[in-house]
Design a protein around this motif. Structure first.
Motif, short mmCIF file in Angstrom:
data_model
loop_
_atom_site.label_atom_id
_atom_site.label_comp_id
_atom_site.label_asym_id
_atom_site.label_seq_id
_atom_site.Cartn_x
_atom_site.Cartn_y
_atom_site.Cartn_z
N PRO A 1 -7.62 61.80 75.75
CA PRO A 1 -6.91 62.24 76.96
C PRO A 1 -5.53 62.83 76.68
N GLU A 2 -4.79 62.26 75.74
CA GLU A 2 -3.44 62.76 75.44
C GLU A 2 -3.48 64.18 74.90
N LEU A 3 -4.47 64.48 74.04
CA LEU A 3 -4.59 65.83 73.50
C LEU A 3 -5.04 66.80 74.59
N VAL A 4 -5.96 66.38 75.44
CA VAL A 4 -6.40 67.24 76.55
C VAL A 4 -5.22 67.57 77.45
N LYS A 5 -4.36 66.58 77.69
CA LYS A 5 -3.15 66.83 78.50
C LYS A 5 -2.23 67.83 77.81
N ALA A 6 -2.06 67.70 76.50
CA ALA A 6 -1.20 68.62 75.75
C ALA A 6 -1.74 70.05 75.81
N VAL A 7 -3.04 70.21 75.63
CA VAL A 7 -3.65 71.55 75.68
C VAL A 7 -3.49 72.14 77.08
N ASN A 8 -3.72 71.33 78.10
CA ASN A 8 -3.53 71.81 79.47
C ASN A 8 -2.09 72.27 79.70
N ALA A 9 -1.12 71.50 79.19
CA ALA A 9 0.28 71.87 79.36
C ALA A 9 0.58 73.22 78.72
N MET A 10 0.07 73.43 77.51
CA MET A 10 0.33 74.70 76.83
C MET A 10 -0.31 75.87 77.57
N LEU A 11 -1.52 75.68 78.08
CA LEU A 11 -2.19 76.74 78.82
C LEU A 11 -1.48 77.03 80.14
N ILE A 12 -1.09 75.99 80.86
CA ILE A 12 -0.45 76.17 82.16
C ILE A 12 0.91 76.85 82.02
N LEU A 13 1.73 76.38 81.08
CA LEU A 13 3.07 76.95 80.92
C LEU A 13 3.03 78.37 80.35
N SER A 14 1.90 78.75 79.76
CA SER A 14 1.74 80.11 79.23
C SER A 14 1.10 81.05 80.24
N ALA A 15 0.64 80.54 81.36
CA ALA A 15 -0.27 81.30 82.23
C ALA A 15 0.31 82.59 82.78
N ASP A 16 1.59 82.64 83.08
CA ASP A 16 2.16 83.89 83.58
C ASP A 16 3.66 83.85 83.44
N HIS A 17 4.26 85.03 83.32
CA HIS A 17 5.72 85.12 83.24
C HIS A 17 6.18 86.45 83.80
N GLU A 18 5.71 86.73 85.01
CA GLU A 18 6.10 87.94 85.72
C GLU A 18 5.67 89.17 84.94
N LEU A 19 6.52 90.20 84.84
CA LEU A 19 6.10 91.48 84.26
C LEU A 19 6.49 91.59 82.79
N SER A 20 5.98 90.69 81.97
CA SER A 20 6.19 90.81 80.53
C SER A 20 5.45 92.06 80.03
#
Length: 433
Positions: free
Chosen positions: A234-253
């Protein structure tokens, strides 16, 4: 660890400026500069142990561009593409001091709840955040697409770059016209299928060195962990989710802008993502994760670590892994990821070396890390294979690219900047008007 003042000054001369230089660039007096600071329009860079205030050059240039635009200068159109005035209206992501907000919801909070990348992707695509963690049941690829994918994967070799592998996937799964895609109501289905295929590509980084198609009704983060050769605790799944979510978008890069350009001329969804991936592969973006990982892998002694810090200073660290104009006080995404990495009960030697590196740079210059270092730190803490950070960044950002491509289609116009022509003489020097 002490660095000589000449090294720090050399770095500062490129990435940050002092108050006098900031006033010169803006054409203002010191009193006006401090007024900008008090109003939150400028953010001085912290300098531990030093009284002199320094300012991010990008932030100064961005403020200058906005001032010129408000004054009605037509020539500012070119500088608007360099942290100037917004060039496209969007309702997807807003960049705030606390990090990106997806459809009005802070990404950092989405990491905690619902904490599942699938929900966040659907929020970006539809504007609706599903209740509770959800999964996308893995669906077999069409026979033709599966055959194309196997052929392309076979041609990549044993250890391909992950961005190249993702481009191969986008090519294999694409091919339909945008008319077919829209009429069959397939964009969201295609987007889910594409992200799942990227998860299968992560197995190329494991000992298997081959594509591993996702199967069953599992969270995407679990598919990724298993593909990378790790037990999906579960801890690794949470870490992977965090990386995917925080990477998901950043406006007009830049990659996102490329996806929107492709969408504006009628490219189908896979082609839009392929265009974005080509830009993301640059060393200034996801390629930067690979660069950090490669350097970190070669650090064995304190002397090598000291040399790395000094080299980063000479190369002006902010240009590739430190400091970002969006967050003068520090990238909240990087802070969150590094905090999660430090919370790992048994971080790897790689992670501990990276922590020491970050502390050294921060203590000498005071400029905080960008998301690249956050991704590498969390991947290192969990001992994920080299290449994972860039792969997860690209996977997560695919959700944003799809959202922007769909939004751009609704705008109904081509994205076509104008060029300002300058004749070039035979000697090669540009004649400036």
């Amino acid at each position: 660890m002490n660095l000589s003042d000449p090294i720090v000054e050399a770095w500062s001369a490129g990435g940050v400026v002092d108050a006098k230089e900031a006033c010169r660039i803006l054409g203002i007096k010191a009193a006006t500069l401090y007024t900008y600071v008090s109003r939150g329009m400028l953010h001085p860079v912290a300098q531990p142990g030093r009284k002199r205030r320094l300012y991010l050059r990008d932030e100064i240039e961005g403020l200058r561009s906005r001032s010129l635009a408000r004054a009605g200068h037509g020539a500012v159109a070119a500088s608007a593409l360099q942290w100037g005035q917004p060039v496209i209206d969007t309702g997807i992501t807003e960049i705030t001091p606390d990090g990106p907000r997806y459809r009005g919801r802070l990404a950092a909070e989405l990491v905690e709840y619902p904490g599942a990348f699938e929900n966040v992707a659907e929020l970006l695509w539809t504007g609706i955040l599903p209740n509770g963690p959800g999964t996308w049941p893995a669906e077999p690829l069409p026979a033709e697409s599966a055959a194309r994918l196997r052929a392309l994967m076979a041609g990549l070799g044993e250890a391909p770059g992950m961005i190249r592998a993702f481009q191969a996937v986008a090519l294999a799964l694409g091919g339909k016209s945008v008319d077919e895609e829209v009429r069959h109501g397939a964009p969201i289905t295609a987007a889910k299928q594409l992200v799942q295929a990227f998860a299968g590509c992560c197995s190329l980084l494991s000992a298997r060195r081959r594509y591993r198609a996702p199967t069953g009704d599992k969270p995407l983060a679990q598919h990724v962990a298993e593909a990378l050769g790790h037990a999906p605790v579960p801890e690794l799944v949470k870490a992977v989710n965090a990386m995917l979510i925080l990477s998901a978008d950043h406006e007009l890069s830049p990659p996102t802008f490329s996806a929107r350009i492709a969408a504006s001329v009628g490219a189908e969804l896979h082609a839009c993502v392929g265009a974005a991936l080509a830009v993301l592969s640059g060393s200034g973006l996801a390629g930067g994760c690979d660069r950090i990982e490669d350097t970190l892998a070669g650090i064995r002694t304190r002397a090598q670590l000291d040399a790395w810090v000094s080299q980063v200073m000479r190369d002006r660290a902010r240009s590739w892994a430190f400091g970002i104009g969006s967050y003068p006080q520090g990238d909240p995404r990087a802070k969150q990821l590094i905090r999660m990495a430090r919370e790992h009960p048994r971080p790897t030697r790689r992670a501990e070396m990276l922590f020491r590196f970050l502390e050294a740079v921060q203590s000498e210059v005071g400029v905080p890390p960008r998301i690249e270092l956050g991704l590498v730190a969390l991947c290192s803490a969990w001992d994920l294979p080299a290449g994972s950070a860039g792969a997860l960044w690209a996977m997560g950002r695919t959700a944003g690219w799809v959202a922007h491509a769909l939004e751009q289609r609704l705008n109904g116009f081509f994205l076509r900047p104008r060029g300002q022509f300058h004749p070039v003489p035979q000697g090669g020097a540009v004649l400036k008007s």
